[in-house]
Design an enzyme around this catalytic site. Structure first.
Site, PDB file in Angstrom:
ATOM      1  N   PHE A  31       6.832   9.594   0.210  1.00 16.17           N
ATOM      2  CA  PHE A  31       7.692   9.952   1.347  1.00 16.17           C
ATOM      3  C   PHE A  31       8.747   8.869   1.581  1.00 16.17           C
ATOM      4  CE2 PHE A  31       3.800  12.216   1.683  1.00 16.17           C
ATOM      5  CZ  PHE A  31       4.038  13.389   2.375  1.00 16.17           C
ATOM      6  N   ASP A  38      10.004   7.988   4.142  1.00 20.60           N
ATOM      7  CA  ASP A  38       9.631   7.234   5.344  1.00 20.60           C
ATOM      8  C   ASP A  38       8.926   5.918   4.987  1.00 20.60           C
ATOM      9  OD1 ASP A  38       9.501   9.910   7.435  1.00 20.60           O
ATOM     10  OD2 ASP A  38       9.113  10.245   5.323  1.00 20.60           O
ATOM     11  N   PHE A  39       8.317   5.846   3.812  1.00 18.92           N
ATOM     12  CA  PHE A  39       7.584   4.635   3.410  1.00 18.92           C
ATOM     13  C   PHE A  39       8.512   3.558   2.860  1.00 18.92           C
ATOM     14  CE2 PHE A  39       3.942   7.675   1.926  1.00 18.92           C
ATOM     15  CZ  PHE A  39       3.765   8.101   3.220  1.00 18.92           C
ATOM     16  N   HIS A  94       6.559  11.049   8.350  1.00 19.99           N
ATOM     17  CA  HIS A  94       6.475  11.710   7.041  1.00 19.99           C
ATOM     18  C   HIS A  94       7.469  12.870   6.923  1.00 19.99           C
ATOM     19  CE1 HIS A  94       2.571   9.637   6.836  1.00 19.99           C
ATOM     20  NE2 HIS A  94       2.450   9.988   5.566  1.00 19.99           N
TER      21      HIS A  94
HETATM   22  C1  LIG Z   1       3.601   2.618   3.076  1.00 22.22           C
HETATM   23  C2  LIG Z   1       2.832   3.804   2.657  1.00 22.22           C
HETATM   24  N1  LIG Z   1       2.657   4.049   1.345  1.00 22.22           N
HETATM   25  C3  LIG Z   1       1.972   5.125   0.934  1.00 22.22           C
HETATM   26  C4  LIG Z   1       1.441   5.998   1.843  1.00 22.22           C
HETATM   27  C5  LIG Z   1       0.687   7.237   1.388  1.00 22.22           C
HETATM   28  N2  LIG Z   1      -0.731   7.051   1.594  1.00 22.22           N
HETATM   29  C6  LIG Z   1      -1.338   7.550   2.680  1.00 22.22           C
HETATM   30  S1  LIG Z   1      -2.960   7.143   2.722  1.00 22.22           S
HETATM   31  C7  LIG Z   1      -2.851   6.341   1.242  1.00 22.22           C
HETATM   32  C8  LIG Z   1      -4.049   5.705   0.640  1.00 22.22           C
HETATM   33  C9  LIG Z   1      -4.651   4.721   1.538  1.00 22.22           C
HETATM   34  O1  LIG Z   1      -5.850   4.273   0.977  1.00 22.22           O
HETATM   35  P1  LIG Z   1      -6.747   3.270   1.761  1.00 22.22           P
HETATM   36  O2  LIG Z   1      -5.909   2.204   2.359  1.00 22.22           O
HETATM   37  O3  LIG Z   1      -7.838   2.854   0.861  1.00 22.22           O
HETATM   38  O4  LIG Z   1      -7.299   4.143   2.984  1.00 22.22           O
HETATM   39  P2  LIG Z   1      -8.275   5.401   2.924  1.00 22.22           P
HETATM   40  O5  LIG Z   1      -7.417   6.612   2.824  1.00 22.22           O
HETATM   41  O6  LIG Z   1      -9.180   5.251   1.761  1.00 22.22           O
HETATM   42  O7  LIG Z   1      -9.000   5.360   4.230  1.00 22.22           O
HETATM   43  C10 LIG Z   1      -1.560   6.370   0.753  1.00 22.22           C
HETATM   44  C11 LIG Z   1      -1.141   5.768  -0.506  1.00 22.22           C
HETATM   45  C12 LIG Z   1       1.651   5.731   3.207  1.00 22.22           C
HETATM   46  N3  LIG Z   1       1.196   6.558   4.153  1.00 22.22           N
HETATM   47  N4  LIG Z   1       2.334   4.630   3.590  1.00 22.22           N
END
Ligand SMILES: Cc1ncc(C[n+]2csc(CCOP(=O)(O)OP(=O)(O)O)c2C)c(N)n1
Ligand SMILES: [Mg+2]
Lengths: 335, 255
Positions: free
Chosen positions: B9, B11-12, B55
């Site tokens: 996204f 937004d990131f 998002h």
């Molecule tokens: C800056 C950013 N990069 C990527 C994402 C997309 N994203 C959402 S959750 C996630 C994985 C997160 O994994 P973790 O920190 O292990 O948390 P979990 O979902 O396992 O609780 C990603 C890559 C995001 N929301 N924000």
């Protein structure tokens, strides 16, 4: 409350007397039922947007929040329902929010990923991975400057632990002795990426060494282990001893988000964890075998929670969506 | 190497923005023309899937603003492939914006490689009365509006810039010379947007051809809301586009 009374109340938070145990169980049960119900409701197609479930990880939220007061701070993640419930957010308001309704805790403008209740010290679930740690540095600095004994806790996943924001926040919190606890909820995956793929495989807690702060690993399925580690770090932070890093090893029961096909997981992975390590099961065994609480008392909580979630879903489905004029409100305080 | 990074996204982008706008975008100029940064960053943008404020944004104006970056925003599958290959072969850093709602759109795409030059707009529909410049997914909103306007005898010309940096102003200006009226449809917020940019360029450069005030159809100056009832109002739709077109021909209805 006088300062002594506040301090006294805080003392008692650490204690696991019967009332506290029942509270902790109710918190975990509420989170579990909330999430399992969302899982089934999501499948009907009625729930909009992204929903990330916390089921399996309840002992962490409950173990930390048992030590906190309303004026302590929590910054959560995209997987934020559990932290929100444990920090005292209104369960019905949360459900309405997830359904995008006007009566929701954020008036239907945020949804699952942005549940927040600032009056409860809940600074928000967060759509940005690694978004929380800088926020707790902010409120931690504020508490320090104001001379209160408030603490701030950020939750981050194993994936989020690799974000620059997390390292920068740990450095700052350490340099300035901020009353902050960095909790890493290591559930083994970031979306579909196994932890071994994205980092070298040492415990994330070891990173604390580099910032000259204590770092420990705990079993995130074990409420008592979490509670103990949390208590120590929170006490230290309140007393001006600076930040800590706590890595909780845990598992998530559902996909990364609802709708995730989970092709990256082993066949019986979750089933086995549920059988052997379920936090509610472990808690129940422990408190009943120690003779602290009767099965029937826990069953009663189960029943009450079930009713609460039923009502919350019913009310959420029936509630009205925001009216069109709300599109333009609350962008600024004044403009 | 010609790296292609997918950053999910848009937004990131906040967490890696420096690498994009202070580093990649500036190497060539700062180093006196000695550097090339042939990188493509793919990213998703846009509202419409109840993904809420972090998002759903359409942040391409921010990247279009920065000298040194190229910005691609395809509106259909055929263009997406041709523009992607051009972006990969391009020696400058390119931010490739993909509207997440458009992933569900099907269209004919040749098997073999082909390119669409960056900086070449396409006339999606020809018409004499009003020019609509539409960005990304908004092209389909403009097409739907154009179909209903044609029933009322208003013939719309639709220009799809396909890239916002570089921007094919020649094609836009030529169209304005023919129609004398402009509507820009841009899913981003209105201030400092593609809409305000294109309206300003046309006003400066085609003033003598304009028969009425240019109109912008954009999201409001708010973050994207979560609730479906609000998000549906947030994204420009064919009705809002048609209304804006009617304004330019003096048949405006109060909105
Ligand atoms: C800056 C950013 N990069 C990527 C994402 C997309 N994203 C959402 S959750 C996630 C994985 C997160 O994994 P973790 O920190 O292990 O948390 P979990 O979902 O396992 O609780 C990603 C890559 C995001 N929301 N924000
Ligand atoms: Mg994880």
């Amino acid at each position: 409350m006088t300062e002594a009374e506040v301090a006294g109340a805080r003392e008692r938070h650490g204690e696991l007397d019967k009332a506290a145990l029942l509270d902790a169980y109710r918190t975990m049960r509420t989170i579990r039922d909330f999430e399992e119900r969302l899982h089934t409701e999501f499948a009907t197609g009625e729930i909009p947007g992204f929903v990330h479930l916390y089921a399996g990880e309840e002992a962490i939220a409950a173990g930390f929040m048992a030590h906190l007061d309303g004026d302590d701070y929590v910054a959560s993640t995209h997987r934020g329902h559990g932290h929100s419930i444990a920090k005292g957010c209104d369960v019905k308001g949360m459900m309405l929010e997830i359904y995008g309704k006007d009566g929701g805790i954020c008036r239907g403008k945020g949804g699952s990923m942005h549940i927040a209740d600032l009056d409860k010290g809940m600074l928000g679930a967060n759509g940005i991975v690694g978004g929380g740690p800088p926020l707790v540095c902010g409120v931690g600095l504020s508490a320090k400057v104001r001379g209160t004994d408030q603490v701030a806790i950020s939750f981050t996943g194993d994936g989020g632990a690799n974000q620059g924001t997390v390292f920068e926040s740990m450095n700052l919190a350490s340099a300035w002795d901020l009353p902050v606890i960095f909790v890493i909820e290591n559930n083994g995956y970031a979306e579909a990426t196994a932890q071994a793929f994205s980092s070298k495989g040492i415990d994330i807690a070891k990173r604390a060494d580099g910032f000259s702060m204590p770092g420990v690993v705990v079993d995130g399925h074990d409420f008592f282990a979490v509670h103990e580690a949390a208590g120590e770090a929170i006490r230290r932070a309140r007393e001006g001893g600076g930040p800590s890093l706590i890595e909780c090893k845990v598992n998530r029961y559902y996909g990364h988000f609802e709708g995730d096909a989970q092709t990256y997981r082993a066949d019986n992975e979750v089933e086995n964890i549920r059988k052997e390590k379920d936090c509610l099961m472990l808690f129940r065994q422990r408190v009943t075998s120690a003779g602290l609480i009767e099965e029937s008392e826990l069953d009663k909580i189960d029943e009450e929670v079930k009713n609460l979630i039923d009502e919350a879903v019913k009310e959420a489905k029936e509630a009205p969506e925001p009216t069109p004029d709300k599109l333009l409100t609350d962008v600024y305080v004044s403009y | 190497m010609r790296p292609i990074a997918e950053l999910m996204f848009v937004d990131f982008m906040g967490v890696c923005f420096d690498q994009i706008y202070n580093q990649a975008a500036k190497f060539r100029y700062m180093f006196g023309g000695k550097a090339v940064t042939p990188m493509v960053i793919r990213t998703m943008y846009g509202a419409g899937i109840r993904a809420a404020a972090q998002h759903s944004q359409a942040l391409y104006p921010i990247f279009t603003h920065i000298p040194g970056l190229k910005v691609v925003i395809p509106s259909n599958p055929y263009d997406a492939k041709g523009l992607m290959i051009a972006a990969i072969r391009d020696d400058d850093p390119v931010i490739f914006f993909e509207n997440k709602v458009l992933y569900a759109v099907e269209g004919d795409v040749p098997e073999e490689p082909y390119t669409i030059p960056l900086g070449e707009a396409e006339i999606v529909r020809e018409g004499e009365d009003v020019t609509i410049v539409a960005i990304g997914r908004m092209v389909s909103m403009a097409e739907q509006a154009a179909a209903s306007l044609a029933d009322d005898g208003i013939e719309v010309e639709i220009v799809d810039p396909r890239t916002t940096s570089p921007l094919d102003t020649d094609t836009i200006y030529e169209s304005i010379e023919n129609t004398g009226r402009l509507v820009v449809v841009d899913e981003s917020n209105p201030r400092c947007s593609l809409a305000s940019d294109i309206v300003s360029l046309v006003t400066q450069n085609c003033f003598e051809h304009l028969k009425s005030a240019p109109q912008m159809v954009t999201a409001p100056h708010t973050p994207p809301p979560f609730s479906g009832s609000l998000e549906d109002l947030y994204v420009p739709d064919p009705e809002k586009v048609a209304n804006a077109v009617r304004q330019t021909v003096g048949q405006g209805v109060a909105s």
